[in-house]
Design a protein around this motif. Sequence first.
Motif, PDB file in Angstrom:
ATOM      1  N   PHE A 190       0.841  -1.194   0.000  1.00 54.11           N
ATOM      2  CA  PHE A 190       0.000   0.000   0.000  1.00 54.11           C
ATOM      3  C   PHE A 190       0.878   1.247   0.000  1.00 54.11           C
ATOM      4  O   PHE A 190       1.971   1.261   0.577  1.00 54.11           O
ATOM      5  CB  PHE A 190      -0.892   0.036   1.243  1.00 54.11           C
ATOM      6  N   GLY A 191       0.384   2.287  -0.642  1.00 53.31           N
ATOM      7  CA  GLY A 191       1.028   3.582  -0.588  1.00 53.31           C
ATOM      8  C   GLY A 191       0.140   4.569   0.155  1.00 53.31           C
ATOM      9  O   GLY A 191      -1.090   4.446   0.134  1.00 53.31           O
ATOM     10  N   PHE A 192       0.758   5.544   0.805  1.00 49.93           N
ATOM     11  CA  PHE A 192       0.031   6.570   1.553  1.00 49.93           C
ATOM     12  C   PHE A 192       0.583   7.925   1.144  1.00 49.93           C
ATOM     13  O   PHE A 192       1.749   8.230   1.408  1.00 49.93           O
ATOM     14  CB  PHE A 192       0.192   6.349   3.058  1.00 49.93           C
ATOM     15  N   LYS A 193      -0.254   8.717   0.479  1.00 50.35           N
ATOM     16  CA  LYS A 193       0.131  10.068   0.063  1.00 50.35           C
ATOM     17  C   LYS A 193      -0.365  11.039   1.106  1.00 50.35           C
ATOM     18  O   LYS A 193      -1.557  11.331   1.184  1.00 50.35           O
ATOM     19  CB  LYS A 193      -0.480  10.402  -1.297  1.00 50.35           C
ATOM     20  N   THR A 194       0.538  11.567   1.908  1.00 52.03           N
ATOM     21  CA  THR A 194       0.168  12.519   2.944  1.00 52.03           C
ATOM     22  C   THR A 194       0.393  13.941   2.415  1.00 52.03           C
ATOM     23  O   THR A 194       0.823  14.143   1.275  1.00 52.03           O
ATOM     24  CB  THR A 194       0.997  12.302   4.217  1.00 52.03           C
ATOM     25  N   PHE A 222       7.203  12.120  12.258  1.00 55.19           N
ATOM     26  CA  PHE A 222       7.441  12.558  10.892  1.00 55.19           C
ATOM     27  C   PHE A 222       6.711  13.883  10.677  1.00 55.19           C
ATOM     28  O   PHE A 222       5.899  14.293  11.500  1.00 55.19           O
ATOM     29  CB  PHE A 222       6.924  11.515   9.893  1.00 55.19           C
ATOM     30  N   SER A 223       6.952  14.511   9.545  1.00 58.41           N
ATOM     31  CA  SER A 223       6.272  15.770   9.252  1.00 58.41           C
ATOM     32  C   SER A 223       4.758  15.574   9.148  1.00 58.41           C
ATOM     33  O   SER A 223       3.987  16.485   9.438  1.00 58.41           O
ATOM     34  CB  SER A 223       6.800  16.363   7.945  1.00 58.41           C
ATOM     35  N   PHE A 224       4.313  14.380   8.769  1.00 60.24           N
ATOM     36  CA  PHE A 224       2.885  14.104   8.604  1.00 60.24           C
ATOM     37  C   PHE A 224       2.228  13.580   9.868  1.00 60.24           C
ATOM     38  O   PHE A 224       1.013  13.413   9.918  1.00 60.24           O
ATOM     39  CB  PHE A 224       2.659  13.096   7.469  1.00 60.24           C
ATOM     40  N   GLY A 225       3.015  13.272  10.901  1.00 57.47           N
ATOM     41  CA  GLY A 225       2.448  12.709  12.128  1.00 57.47           C
ATOM     42  C   GLY A 225       3.437  11.803  12.839  1.00 57.47           C
ATOM     43  O   GLY A 225       4.610  12.140  12.962  1.00 57.47           O
ATOM     44  N   LYS A 226       2.977  10.619  13.248  1.00 58.46           N
ATOM     45  CA  LYS A 226       3.875   9.696  13.929  1.00 58.46           C
ATOM     46  C   LYS A 226       3.472   8.258  13.656  1.00 58.46           C
ATOM     47  O   LYS A 226       2.328   7.961  13.303  1.00 58.46           O
ATOM     48  CB  LYS A 226       3.911   9.976  15.427  1.00 58.46           C
ATOM     49  N   VAL A 227       4.452   7.372  13.841  1.00 58.37           N
ATOM     50  CA  VAL A 227       4.265   5.955  13.523  1.00 58.37           C
ATOM     51  C   VAL A 227       4.786   5.121  14.671  1.00 58.37           C
ATOM     52  O   VAL A 227       5.894   5.349  15.174  1.00 58.37           O
ATOM     53  CB  VAL A 227       5.020   5.595  12.220  1.00 58.37           C
ATOM     54  N   MET A 252      -1.520   9.883  10.519  1.00 56.66           N
ATOM     55  CA  MET A 252      -1.109  10.641   9.340  1.00 56.66           C
ATOM     56  C   MET A 252      -2.130  11.728   9.060  1.00 56.66           C
ATOM     57  O   MET A 252      -3.316  11.432   8.873  1.00 56.66           O
ATOM     58  CB  MET A 252      -1.007   9.715   8.119  1.00 56.66           C
ATOM     59  N   ASP A 253      -1.668  12.957   9.026  1.00 56.62           N
ATOM     60  CA  ASP A 253      -2.564  14.095   8.763  1.00 56.62           C
ATOM     61  C   ASP A 253      -3.819  14.036   9.627  1.00 56.62           C
ATOM     62  O   ASP A 253      -4.930  14.350   9.181  1.00 56.62           O
ATOM     63  CB  ASP A 253      -2.951  14.129   7.275  1.00 56.62           C
ATOM     64  N   GLY A 254      -3.640  13.619  10.858  1.00 59.87           N
ATOM     65  CA  GLY A 254      -4.735  13.600  11.822  1.00 59.87           C
ATOM     66  C   GLY A 254      -5.624  12.370  11.773  1.00 59.87           C
ATOM     67  O   GLY A 254      -6.519  12.218  12.608  1.00 59.87           O
ATOM     68  N   LYS A 255      -5.400  11.471  10.822  1.00 64.62           N
ATOM     69  CA  LYS A 255      -6.162  10.227  10.716  1.00 64.62           C
ATOM     70  C   LYS A 255      -5.305   9.054  11.197  1.00 64.62           C
ATOM     71  O   LYS A 255      -4.078   9.080  11.059  1.00 64.62           O
ATOM     72  CB  LYS A 255      -6.606   9.975   9.272  1.00 64.62           C
ATOM     73  N   VAL A 256      -5.965   8.037  11.728  1.00 65.45           N
ATOM     74  CA  VAL A 256      -5.237   6.893  12.283  1.00 65.45           C
ATOM     75  C   VAL A 256      -5.489   5.652  11.429  1.00 65.45           C
ATOM     76  O   VAL A 256      -6.640   5.293  11.146  1.00 65.45           O
ATOM     77  CB  VAL A 256      -5.649   6.626  13.745  1.00 65.45           C
TER      78      VAL A 256
END
Length: 230
Positions: A11-15, A97-102, A129-133
Amino acid sequence: MEIIYYGHACFGFKTSSSTVLVDPFISENKLAKDINIDEIKADYIFLTHAHYDHILDVERIAKNNNSSILANPEITAHFKKLGLNVIPMNIGGVMKFSFGKVKMVAAVHSSSFPDGTYGGLACGYLMKMDGKVIYVAGDTALTTDMKLLPFIYGYINVAILPIGNFYTMGGYDAVIAAKFVKTKNAIASHYDTFPAIKVNKDKTKHLFLAEEKRLTFLSIGESIDISKFE
């Protein structure tokens, strides 16, 4: 934010700031023959374990994009020897990360490289990511550890769950996993690529519907906006 399916468990995730790829196995997946891996963008590549059907295209994609590979220390040591950028991490660890945390979380599965070398512990990822989990379970059996995940970043908007059975949990266990993580939404992973993991999609969807949950089957190459999963 977009979620893109590249087949099997990839899967890819475009943040808003970066693109993340998980478990690239594309070039030898006949079902993904229309995907040009040289067009795939990836600032980061996250790996759940070392099996061939999860790491096959890592080196090629990482070299194309100067990607950083996040995985356990055994896997990152392997790719560091190939001259690639790596981020060694272990289960329980968190990275911002800039988009959130992992957060790297537990998975119950074996892990070895194609030559039989030990690949460390298998894992999954809980990603904000960007406020979504998003929960990427990786290859795993059903485990009660999943019950802990909603306490970490709050409501999980969508769980990406393996449903192929045989090598991982199947549809019946995946429904329980969705209940454990308290999400309304799941995306199917790790199915149909090989004869042993062929699934009946309609039957599996109805298993989720019976528990008032939604299972989404993405076509290979299809993308979906995270806003679809509330």
